[in-house]
Design a protein around this motif. Structure first.
Motif, short mmCIF file in Angstrom:
data_model
loop_
_atom_site.label_atom_id
_atom_site.label_comp_id
_atom_site.label_asym_id
_atom_site.label_seq_id
_atom_site.Cartn_x
_atom_site.Cartn_y
_atom_site.Cartn_z
N ILE A 382 0.84 -1.21 0.00
CA ILE A 382 0.00 0.00 0.00
C ILE A 382 0.87 1.25 0.00
O ILE A 382 0.63 2.21 -0.74
CB ILE A 382 -0.95 0.00 1.22
CG1 ILE A 382 -1.92 -1.18 1.12
CG2 ILE A 382 -1.72 1.31 1.30
CD1 ILE A 382 -2.78 -1.39 2.35
N GLN A 383 1.93 1.26 0.83
CA GLN A 383 2.82 2.41 0.87
C GLN A 383 3.51 2.61 -0.47
O GLN A 383 3.65 3.75 -0.94
CB GLN A 383 3.86 2.21 1.99
CG GLN A 383 4.83 3.37 2.16
CD GLN A 383 5.99 3.34 1.20
OE1 GLN A 383 6.56 2.27 0.94
NE2 GLN A 383 6.35 4.48 0.63
N LYS A 384 3.95 1.53 -1.08
CA LYS A 384 4.63 1.62 -2.37
C LYS A 384 3.70 2.21 -3.43
O LYS A 384 4.12 3.03 -4.26
CB LYS A 384 5.09 0.23 -2.80
CG LYS A 384 6.01 0.21 -4.01
CD LYS A 384 7.40 0.63 -3.65
CE LYS A 384 8.37 0.40 -4.79
NZ LYS A 384 9.73 0.86 -4.46
N TYR A 385 2.45 1.81 -3.41
CA TYR A 385 1.48 2.28 -4.40
C TYR A 385 1.08 3.73 -4.16
O TYR A 385 0.97 4.52 -5.11
CB TYR A 385 0.24 1.38 -4.35
CG TYR A 385 -0.83 1.77 -5.33
CD1 TYR A 385 -0.70 1.50 -6.69
CD2 TYR A 385 -1.99 2.41 -4.90
CE1 TYR A 385 -1.69 1.86 -7.60
CE2 TYR A 385 -3.00 2.78 -5.79
CZ TYR A 385 -2.83 2.50 -7.14
OH TYR A 385 -3.81 2.87 -8.02
N LEU A 386 0.88 4.10 -2.90
CA LEU A 386 0.36 5.42 -2.58
C LEU A 386 1.46 6.46 -2.36
O LEU A 386 1.20 7.67 -2.52
CB LEU A 386 -0.50 5.36 -1.31
CG LEU A 386 -1.79 4.54 -1.38
CD1 LEU A 386 -2.47 4.52 -0.01
CD2 LEU A 386 -2.73 5.09 -2.44
N GLY A 387 2.66 6.03 -1.98
CA GLY A 387 3.67 6.98 -1.52
C GLY A 387 3.40 7.34 -0.07
O GLY A 387 2.29 7.15 0.43
#
Length: 422
Positions: A382-387
């Motif tokens: 999720i962090q990788k996708y959203l920043g």
């Protein structure tokens, strides 16, 4: 006959031996793997899976009750944990260290969860009932101090070695070897100083645990059980993801959206001001509930626990150059967490009320650990996708379902309020 087993000599380090492995396995491993080049996605998935032993520990707790003594169990488990941390240290320099160290951490996690069960049971069996209420505060204090040692001093030591050697692999290898030696010292200390007057009424316990299936089923017959389990599972939805990605956020460079801190700085922040704020928040939360009850304080405490996430949103968007702002955000977040989480744990005590309190509390905390494990596994993706910026916004939004469900929970109005009777 009244037995003086000198609880001041054994309670502090027995509880230190419960908290330190948990801190190393669940939290410090995240920082270690980040500094050893593991991706956020892999960190989120695999370190979250390390929660599993605490999720399923109610399933094998009867074995610890029935086989041998609690003292033999926790001494054996602490020895296994010591050896496991030493092996992690020796394995870090090898090729394929990630899979090997994770496997060893898994063994340590099962041993740590078993150590918790045995230590809790030993405390109840050995300490006279009139002293248990007093020393429960001492247990909590030394458990929190073990968090300081793990999340703060161990990380600070690793950061110092990183600077000294200029080699993260060597630094973390030496750090984990030192942690293993520390656990070995604590195990030997507990072998010498824990009392041997454990009362193990095996017949009574066998009769109790032969009916464990009935106890298990009775938990799921509690009033509002569907709502209760849903609440327990989703309440920490935001926190579970925040916990896994917070250290990577502080360690990642500003080009990657992080704050660009080094390991030593993270150790100082969380190991000093962070733990102090967490402890003070927890103490004040307990005082507030004891004075006015859980009903009055539950929702305000939950807000205090979740709203500080706004601070990380601001850090991610503005990236202030002064470390003062990072300290301020961490202090507020840790204080709010300590203050608010008290209400959640108090509610779990209410859920366990009635017969078979110990077993039901273990089941409730098992579901709590499950609610931490599953979202944490997805946090890196999720962090990788959203920043980082949008990730922290998502984390804040993820706290809303738990807040809403909390408004529908029922429990006695003055639950947790200290009786006025002397």
């Amino acid at each position: 006959m009244k037995i003086d087993n000198k609880p001041w000599f054994w309670i502090p380090l027995l509880n230190f031996a419960s908290g330190l492995p948990y801190a190393i396995i669940i939290s410090v491993s995240v920082i270690m793997y980040k500094n050893l080049g593991i991706s956020n996605e892999d960190i989120g998935v695999y370190t979250s899976l390390l929660y599993l032993p605490w999720v399923v520990k109610p399933l094998w707790s009867p074995l610890i009750e029935l086989i041998g003594t609690k003292r033999k169990w926790f001494l054996l488990m602490q020895l296994i944990i010591s050896i496991a941390f030493l092996l992690v240290g020796f394995t870090i320099p090898l090729n394929g260290f990630f899979i090997m160290t994770l496997s060893i951490f898994w063994v340590a996690a099962f041993a740590s969860a078993s150590n918790d069960i045995a230590s809790d049971g030993f405390y109840l069996l050995v300490l006279p009932e009139d002293k248990q209420s007093f020393f429960i505060g001492i247990r909590s204090t030394f458990y929190r101090l073990s968090m300081l040692a793990g999340n703060g001093l161990v990380v600070l030591f690793a950061g110092y070695l990183e600077h000294k050697f200029g080699d993260n692999t060597k630094a973390w290898s030496y750090t984990m070897i030192c942690v293993g030696l520390l656990m070995l010292f604590i195990t030997i200390y507990n072998f010498i100083f824990t009392p041997k007057n454990e009362i193990n009424n095996i017949t009574k316990e066998k009769a109790h645990h032969q009916d464990f299936g009935t106890i298990f089923i009775s938990f799921f017959k509690k009033k509002q059980i569907g709502l209760i389990l849903t609440f327990i599972l989703v309440f920490r939805l935001g926190e579970s993801q925040l916990l896994k990605m917070l250290s990577p956020f502080l360690l990642d460079s500003k080009e990657l959206g992080g704050m660009g801190l080094d390991t030593e700085a993270v150790g100082i922040i969380y190991g000093t001001c962070g733990v102090a704020a967490l402890t003070i928040g927890g103490i004040l939360g307990g005082i507030a509930i004891s004075k006015q009850g859980l009903t009055k304080w539950m929702f305000p405490m939950f807000l205090a626990m979740h709203l500080p996430i706004l601070g990380f949103i601001l850090l991610a968007f503005f990236h202030p150059t002064s470390i003062f702002y990072i300290y301020a955000v961490v202090i507020v977040e840790q204080f709010g967490y300590g203050f608010g989480f008290t209400a959640f744990m108090m509610y779990l005590i209410h859920v366990a009320e009635g017969e078979s309190k110990t077993a039901h509390y273990a089941l409730a905390t098992g579901f709590m650990a499950l609610g931490m494990m599953l979202p944490g596994m997805l946090s890196g993706f999720i962090q990788k996708y959203l920043g980082y910026q949008n990730f922290f916004i998502w984390v804040l939004l993820a706290t809303i379902p738990g807040l809403i469900l909390s408004r529908f929970l029922t429990f006695p109005k003055d639950f947790g309020k200290k009786s006025e009777e002397v």
